[in-house]
Design an enzyme around this catalytic site. Structure first.
Site, PDB file in Angstrom:
ATOM      1  N   GLU A 173      56.866   2.202  -7.156  1.00 46.88           N
ATOM      2  CA  GLU A 173      58.201   2.760  -7.424  1.00 46.88           C
ATOM      3  C   GLU A 173      59.221   1.641  -7.606  1.00 46.88           C
ATOM      4  O   GLU A 173      60.205   1.547  -6.861  1.00 46.88           O
ATOM      5  CB  GLU A 173      58.608   3.716  -6.300  1.00 46.88           C
ATOM      6  CG  GLU A 173      57.711   4.941  -6.244  1.00 46.88           C
ATOM      7  CD  GLU A 173      58.181   6.018  -5.275  1.00 46.88           C
ATOM      8  OE1 GLU A 173      58.923   5.696  -4.346  1.00 46.88           O
ATOM      9  OE2 GLU A 173      57.797   7.191  -5.464  1.00 46.88           O
ATOM     10  N   GLU A 362      50.947   9.759  -7.468  1.00 50.81           N
ATOM     11  CA  GLU A 362      51.481  10.414  -6.268  1.00 50.81           C
ATOM     12  C   GLU A 362      52.048  11.762  -6.666  1.00 50.81           C
ATOM     13  O   GLU A 362      52.795  11.860  -7.640  1.00 50.81           O
ATOM     14  CB  GLU A 362      52.617   9.609  -5.622  1.00 50.81           C
ATOM     15  CG  GLU A 362      52.185   8.406  -4.858  1.00 50.81           C
ATOM     16  CD  GLU A 362      53.345   7.755  -4.101  1.00 50.81           C
ATOM     17  OE1 GLU A 362      54.266   8.478  -3.662  1.00 50.81           O
ATOM     18  OE2 GLU A 362      53.319   6.523  -3.968  1.00 50.81           O
TER      19      GLU A 362
HETATM   20  C1  BG6 Z   1      56.974   7.822  -2.472  1.00 47.19           C
HETATM   21  C2  BG6 Z   1      56.334   6.615  -1.857  1.00 47.19           C
HETATM   22  O1  BG6 Z   1      58.335   7.587  -2.562  1.00 47.19           O
HETATM   23  O2  BG6 Z   1      56.981   8.996  -1.779  1.00 47.19           O
HETATM   24  C3  BG6 Z   1      55.419   6.893  -0.687  1.00 47.19           C
HETATM   25  O3  BG6 Z   1      55.677   5.809  -2.796  1.00 47.19           O
HETATM   26  C4  BG6 Z   1      56.011   8.007   0.149  1.00 47.19           C
HETATM   27  O4  BG6 Z   1      55.239   5.704   0.028  1.00 47.19           O
HETATM   28  C5  BG6 Z   1      56.117   9.253  -0.704  1.00 47.19           C
HETATM   29  O5  BG6 Z   1      55.320   8.256   1.328  1.00 47.19           O
HETATM   30  C6  BG6 Z   1      56.642  10.473   0.023  1.00 47.19           C
HETATM   31  O6  BG6 Z   1      57.819  10.178   0.703  1.00 47.19           O
HETATM   32  P1  BG6 Z   1      57.956  10.500   2.252  1.00 47.19           P
HETATM   33  O7  BG6 Z   1      59.259   9.973   2.654  1.00 47.19           O
HETATM   34  O8  BG6 Z   1      57.832  11.977   2.367  1.00 47.19           O
HETATM   35  O9  BG6 Z   1      56.827   9.790   2.899  1.00 47.19           O
END
Ligand code: BG6
Length: 467
Positions: A173, A362
């Site tokens: 990101e 993701e």
């Molecule tokens: C993304 C990141 O922003 O979102 C991850 O690359 C992160 O590292 C994921 O865990 C979800 O965000 P959160 O705050 O729910 O863990």
């Protein structure tokens, strides 16, 4: 639904070192920026005190329990697992000449374990962390020297794992630095725009150097970038709202433009000029940036809206981007708006723009789970979320978009990035640990575990048009 997914589609899951490994000082590991944020990206930056154990210090103890976890991923049929290497396991302070052998050996064992089950690694070089030594001694990415330290790290791991890892990503990101400068580029949160963009520039040059190194060292290797795909819609069809939406989408697409097209896009000149932003870009930097990525990867959790109406602008605050809520969408327990169609739209936007293969690295739903008296966890909400998003991925593939794979976020419960919570669970596999760090760390299959296993086994045929 009949399968639209290609035969060699890379189904799997994604984790990050600082959210799963724990063992934060084991085998010579140095302190990372993440270790200084025990409350997560949006918590305070604190010096580490011995015995003060933030939840990430143990996390889910993946460092010791990975064989069991990989076996569970294999049981679901994973073709691919996205992990990140903790830079501080390899170069504890960041500026050493010689790498830490114990750190390198850990990832050898991890890749070998994955290979036993035919699970391909997808490896992020830097996922929300860098050696704190580089921040303290050099000012993080604000210093040009960090480019060289990163390149040395990248070349070291490419050499070491070139026969074990084919797919690589540079910075997780990368557009996040605009919103969380300490996490992204190791700068103080109150840094000026010029300082932040200068650090980002150094990181973009480092990313391009890593791309070049990967192409030189890893036979047949492919390397991508990684964007937070925070796609924005205009809240209304008022022309000013549409134009402002385009401008705000360019805030993050700018990173992809540099990494995929090999140079700064023209619109940034005006943006820098009008905001008084000074960035030193040398001819050598421009030359380095010409080495472009092989594929685009991104995260997708939600979409958001943009308006020029100031009164409505203060209403939304998510973990990373301030987005105006979309009145047509429902939200997760953490206020993230759920928009499966947005994923199809985003895939098309990125493919139209870059014509490079895309990898969704993701996507997932953070939710509270309940363990029933009989030990089962019936996470239908997670199944519905993922089903609906994957149906839209299939639609995008049918639109002609080239999609390499899909690694859902947190296939096993892990520590959340924004607030370092365990209770925000993403996994198909439950981990017995709470926000205070209590629990046995025992692993347990959720209902979604069996659902995802069927999706992979049927190459998407088992998805339902409407969950
Ligand atoms: C993304 C990141 O922003 O979102 C991850 O690359 C992160 O590292 C994921 O865990 C979800 O965000 P959160 O705050 O729910 O863990």
């Amino acid at each position: 639904m009949s399968s639209k997914f290609p035969d060699h589609f890379l189904w799997g899951g994604a984790v990050a070192a600082n959210q799963v490994e724990g063992a934060y000082q084991t085998d010579g590991k140095g302190l990372s920026t993440s270790d200084l944020q025990p409350q997560g990206i949006f918590g305070a930056i604190t010096p580490r005190v011995d015995g003060d154990s933030g939840i990430k210090d143990v996390a889910i103890d993946f460092y010791h329990r990975y064989p069991q976890d990989i076996a569970l991923f294999a049981e679901m049929g994973f073709k691919c697992l996205r992990i990140s290497i903790a830079w501080t396991r390899i170069f504890p302070q960041g500026d050493e000449e010689a790498p830490n052998e114990a750190g390198l050996a850990f990832y050898d064992r991890l890749f070998d374990e994955m290979a036993r089950y035919g699970i391909q690694p997808l490896v992020t070089l830097s996922h929300y962390e860098m050696p704190y030594g580089l921040v303290k001694q050099y000012g993080g990415w604000g210093n040009r020297k960090t480019i060289g330290f990163f390149e040395h790290y990248a070349r070291t791991v490419f050499e070491r794992y070139k026969h074990k890892v084919q797919h690589w990503l540079t910075f997780n990101e990368i557009n996040m630095s605009l919103h969380a400068p300490f996490t992204g580029v190791g700068l103080a949160e109150d840094s000026s725009k010029s300082e932040i963009y200068q650090a980002i520039h150094h990181q973009l040059v480092a990313s391009a150097r890593a791309v070049k190194a990967c192409h030189e060292i890893v036979p047949g290797g492919k390397i991508g970038n990684m964007l937070l795909g925070g796609i924005l819609y205009p809240l209304s069809c008022k022309p000013e709202d549409v134009l402002e939406t385009q401008r705000q989408n360019r805030d993050w697409l700018f990173f992809g433009d540099v990494q995929a097209r090999g140079g700064y896009p023209a619109y940034m000149r005006r943006y820098f000029r009008e905001n008084g932003i000074q960035v030193e870009i040398t001819a050598e930097d421009q030359q380095a940036l010409r080495e472009t990525i092989d594929f685009i990867s991104f995260s997708y959790y939600m979409s958001g809206c943009v308006t020029t109406d100031e009164a409505q602008n203060n209403t939304a605050r998510t973990n990373i981007l301030n987005m105006v809520p979309n009145p047509h969408l429902a939200s997760s327990e953490w206020g993230w708006q759920i928009d499966p169609v947005g994923l199809r739209y985003l895939l098309n936007v990125l493919y139209d723009r870059y014509q490079k293969p895309l990898f969704i690295v993701e996507n997932g739903l953070g939710a509270k789970d309940r363990v029933e008296a009989d030990g089962s966890i019936n996470d239908d909400y997670r199944i519905n979320y993922l089903n609906d998003h994957l149906v839209q991925v299939a639609e995008a593939i049918d639109d002609g978009v080239e999609v390499m794979g899909y690694t859902s976020w947190g296939p096993i419960d892990l520590v959340s990035a924004s607030k370092a919570e365990m209770s925000k669970r993403y996994g198909f596999i439950y981990v017995d640990r709470d926000d205070a760090g209590n629990g046995s760390l025992e692993r347990r299959r959720k209902k979604s575990f069996y659902w995802y296993r069927d999706v992979i086994q049927s190459n998407g045929n088992s998805l339902k048009d409407k969950a």
